[in-house]
Design a protein around this motif. Structure first.
Motif, PDB file in Angstrom:
ATOM      1  N   ALA A   1       0.836  -1.206   0.000  1.00 59.76           N
ATOM      2  CA  ALA A   1       0.000   0.000   0.000  1.00 59.76           C
ATOM      3  C   ALA A   1       0.867   1.251   0.000  1.00 59.76           C
ATOM      4  O   ALA A   1       0.583   2.224  -0.721  1.00 59.76           O
ATOM      5  N   ALA A   2       1.949   1.235   0.792  1.00 61.00           N
ATOM      6  CA  ALA A   2       2.846   2.393   0.842  1.00 61.00           C
ATOM      7  C   ALA A   2       3.536   2.600  -0.493  1.00 61.00           C
ATOM      8  O   ALA A   2       3.699   3.738  -0.958  1.00 61.00           O
ATOM      9  N   ARG A   3       3.949   1.509  -1.142  1.00 56.95           N
ATOM     10  CA  ARG A   3       4.616   1.617  -2.451  1.00 56.95           C
ATOM     11  C   ARG A   3       3.673   2.237  -3.489  1.00 56.95           C
ATOM     12  O   ARG A   3       4.069   3.120  -4.246  1.00 56.95           O
ATOM     13  N   ASN A   4       2.422   1.786  -3.503  1.00 59.17           N
ATOM     14  CA  ASN A   4       1.462   2.321  -4.464  1.00 59.17           C
ATOM     15  C   ASN A   4       1.211   3.805  -4.229  1.00 59.17           C
ATOM     16  O   ASN A   4       1.140   4.596  -5.173  1.00 59.17           O
ATOM     17  N   GLU A   5       1.081   4.177  -2.955  1.00 59.98           N
ATOM     18  CA  GLU A   5       0.784   5.574  -2.633  1.00 59.98           C
ATOM     19  C   GLU A   5       1.970   6.473  -2.973  1.00 59.98           C
ATOM     20  O   GLU A   5       1.797   7.556  -3.556  1.00 59.98           O
ATOM     21  N   LEU A   6       3.182   6.039  -2.632  1.00 59.25           N
ATOM     22  CA  LEU A   6       4.374   6.856  -2.913  1.00 59.25           C
ATOM     23  C   LEU A   6       4.627   6.951  -4.411  1.00 59.25           C
ATOM     24  O   LEU A   6       5.022   8.012  -4.912  1.00 59.25           O
ATOM     25  N   ALA A   7       4.407   5.861  -5.147  1.00 60.16           N
ATOM     26  CA  ALA A   7       4.577   5.890  -6.598  1.00 60.16           C
ATOM     27  C   ALA A   7       3.564   6.844  -7.229  1.00 60.16           C
ATOM     28  O   ALA A   7       3.882   7.596  -8.166  1.00 60.16           O
ATOM     29  N   LYS A   8       2.361   6.815  -6.702  1.00 62.35           N
ATOM     30  CA  LYS A   8       1.322   7.713  -7.195  1.00 62.35           C
ATOM     31  C   LYS A   8       1.703   9.171  -6.943  1.00 62.35           C
ATOM     32  O   LYS A   8       1.496  10.040  -7.799  1.00 62.35           O
ATOM     33  N   GLN A   9       2.299   9.429  -5.774  1.00 60.63           N
ATOM     34  CA  GLN A   9       2.714  10.793  -5.435  1.00 60.63           C
ATOM     35  C   GLN A   9       3.841  11.269  -6.345  1.00 60.63           C
ATOM     36  O   GLN A   9       3.837  12.411  -6.816  1.00 60.63           O
ATOM     37  N   LEU A  10       4.825  10.388  -6.614  1.00 61.42           N
ATOM     38  CA  LEU A  10       5.920  10.753  -7.522  1.00 61.42           C
ATOM     39  C   LEU A  10       5.387  11.062  -8.918  1.00 61.42           C
ATOM     40  O   LEU A  10       5.823  12.013  -9.562  1.00 61.42           O
ATOM     41  N   LYS A  11       4.437  10.239  -9.373  1.00 60.79           N
ATOM     42  CA  LYS A  11       3.860  10.456 -10.701  1.00 60.79           C
ATOM     43  C   LYS A  11       3.114  11.783 -10.751  1.00 60.79           C
ATOM     44  O   LYS A  11       3.211  12.530 -11.728  1.00 60.79           O
ATOM     45  N   ALA A  12       2.384  12.087  -9.668  1.00 59.13           N
ATOM     46  CA  ALA A  12       1.654  13.351  -9.610  1.00 59.13           C
ATOM     47  C   ALA A  12       2.601  14.542  -9.598  1.00 59.13           C
ATOM     48  O   ALA A  12       2.272  15.621 -10.097  1.00 59.13           O
ATOM     49  N   ASP A  13       3.796  14.335  -9.037  1.00 59.31           N
ATOM     50  CA  ASP A  13       4.809  15.407  -9.000  1.00 59.31           C
ATOM     51  C   ASP A  13       5.580  15.527 -10.308  1.00 59.31           C
ATOM     52  O   ASP A  13       6.501  16.347 -10.405  1.00 59.31           O
ATOM     53  N   GLY A  14       5.249  14.693 -11.291  1.00 59.53           N
ATOM     54  CA  GLY A  14       5.910  14.774 -12.590  1.00 59.53           C
ATOM     55  C   GLY A  14       7.111  13.867 -12.740  1.00 59.53           C
ATOM     56  O   GLY A  14       7.805  13.907 -13.761  1.00 59.53           O
ATOM     57  N   ASP A  15       7.383  13.007 -11.744  1.00 60.72           N
ATOM     58  CA  ASP A  15       8.545  12.117 -11.806  1.00 60.72           C
ATOM     59  C   ASP A  15       8.070  10.720 -12.213  1.00 60.72           C
ATOM     60  O   ASP A  15       7.999   9.802 -11.396  1.00 60.72           O
ATOM     61  N   GLN A  16       7.746  10.536 -13.515  1.00 61.76           N
ATOM     62  CA  GLN A  16       7.264   9.254 -13.998  1.00 61.76           C
ATOM     63  C   GLN A  16       8.334   8.170 -13.875  1.00 61.76           C
ATOM     64  O   GLN A  16       8.065   7.026 -13.519  1.00 61.76           O
TER      65      GLN A  16
END
Length: 288
Positions: free
Chosen positions: A20-35
């Protein structure tokens, strides 16, 4: 938040919350523009119990792990000098320090409500020993991002499945090679000619250039794979939308069928009633 901060936060999370933490952090990075960072984070593996405990020790007992790595440096120096007496002095310290780290892991695990089995304890011991023997493994243990326990074998460090471990950061590897080169050449450096130094420096620069080229190629391949993954995600999203539309249309057709069926049943009932009344009227007429 960048990838490094996200990775540290991920491996500091409770083991049960890793996915769950990995999914949330990955989602946050993507939202910040770091695909790219988001894709790299998604690729990080959930740690085994032994790896999770080693990471816990790295966060809670960093000074003790520094001692472990420093002791490993002393072992390598004594081995290089063929100093048997020094090696005999260091061996009891090696066993004692590893015992202390395993005991510390057990206490930290108890605080987290996690039991340490004999198998996990042995894997912890092997991990800390690998960190002492191998400098790159030592840096990986101190970093606190292990996904698997480590074990030092004849040809290097392997993970719990017996596969060669890829824990060695390139920057640390280059730094260690530089340290080794300085130690090996210190005694002969005063006698080395200017021409020889120039040739050596040129070779080192070429090696650094080749390393930079390899890293650039690896980055390009990763970016290509990220682009392919994004395209595949877009195709999946489009097909899911089409499926949703088709399901909505199918439901509308089913509603229409149910309505028409009900109307047909009503019409048949009305027709039967009309036929019945017609027959009765005909009988009355015939009796006149």
């Amino acid at each position: 938040m960048d990838f490094e901060e996200a990775a540290d936060a991920l491996y500091a999370a409770p083991a049960a919350d890793f996915i769950a933490a990995r999914n949330e952090l990955a989602k946050q990075l993507k939202a910040d523009g770091d695909q790219l960072g988001s894709t790299r984070l998604k690729a990080l593996r959930k740690p085994t119990v032994a790896a999770w405990l080693a990471n816990l020790v790295a966060r809670e007992q960093p000074d003790e792990l520094d001692d472990l790595v420093a002791l490993g440096d002393e072992f390598r120096e004594a081995t290089a000098d063929l100093d048997g007496e020094r090696l005999r002095e260091l061996t009891p310290r090696r066993h004692k320090l590893i015992d202390q780290l395993v005991q510390a892991a057990g206490k930290l695990a108890a605080d987290q409500g996690q039991k340490v089995s004999a198998d996990v304890g042995q894997k912890l011991r092997e991990t800390f020993d690998a960190g002492l023997v191998d400098p790159a493994a030592g840096e990986a243990v101190r970093e606190g991002r292990l996904s698997s326990a480590l074990r030092h074998v004849g040809f290097g460090v392997v993970d719990e499945s017996g596969e060669p471990s890829n824990v060695t950061p390139l920057t640390d590897e280059r730094r260690q090679r530089a340290v080794d080169r300085r130690k090996a050449s210190k005694a002969a450096e005063e006698e080395e000619s200017a021409a020889a130094r120039t040739a050596r420096e040129r070779a080192e620069r070429k090696e650094e250039e080749r390393e930079a080229a390899r890293r650039a190629e690896a980055k390009k391949q990763l970016e290509d794979k990220v682009a392919a993954a994004e395209l595949a995600e877009a195709v999946v999203e489009d097909l899911e939308n089409q499926l949703t539309e088709a399901q909505d249309t199918l439901e509308e057709i089913r509603v229409t069928i149910r309505r028409l069926t009900a109307e047909l049943d009503d019409a048949k009932k009305t027709a039967r009633e009309a036929q019945k009344q017609s027959r009765e009227a005909r009988k009355r007429y015939n009796r006149l």
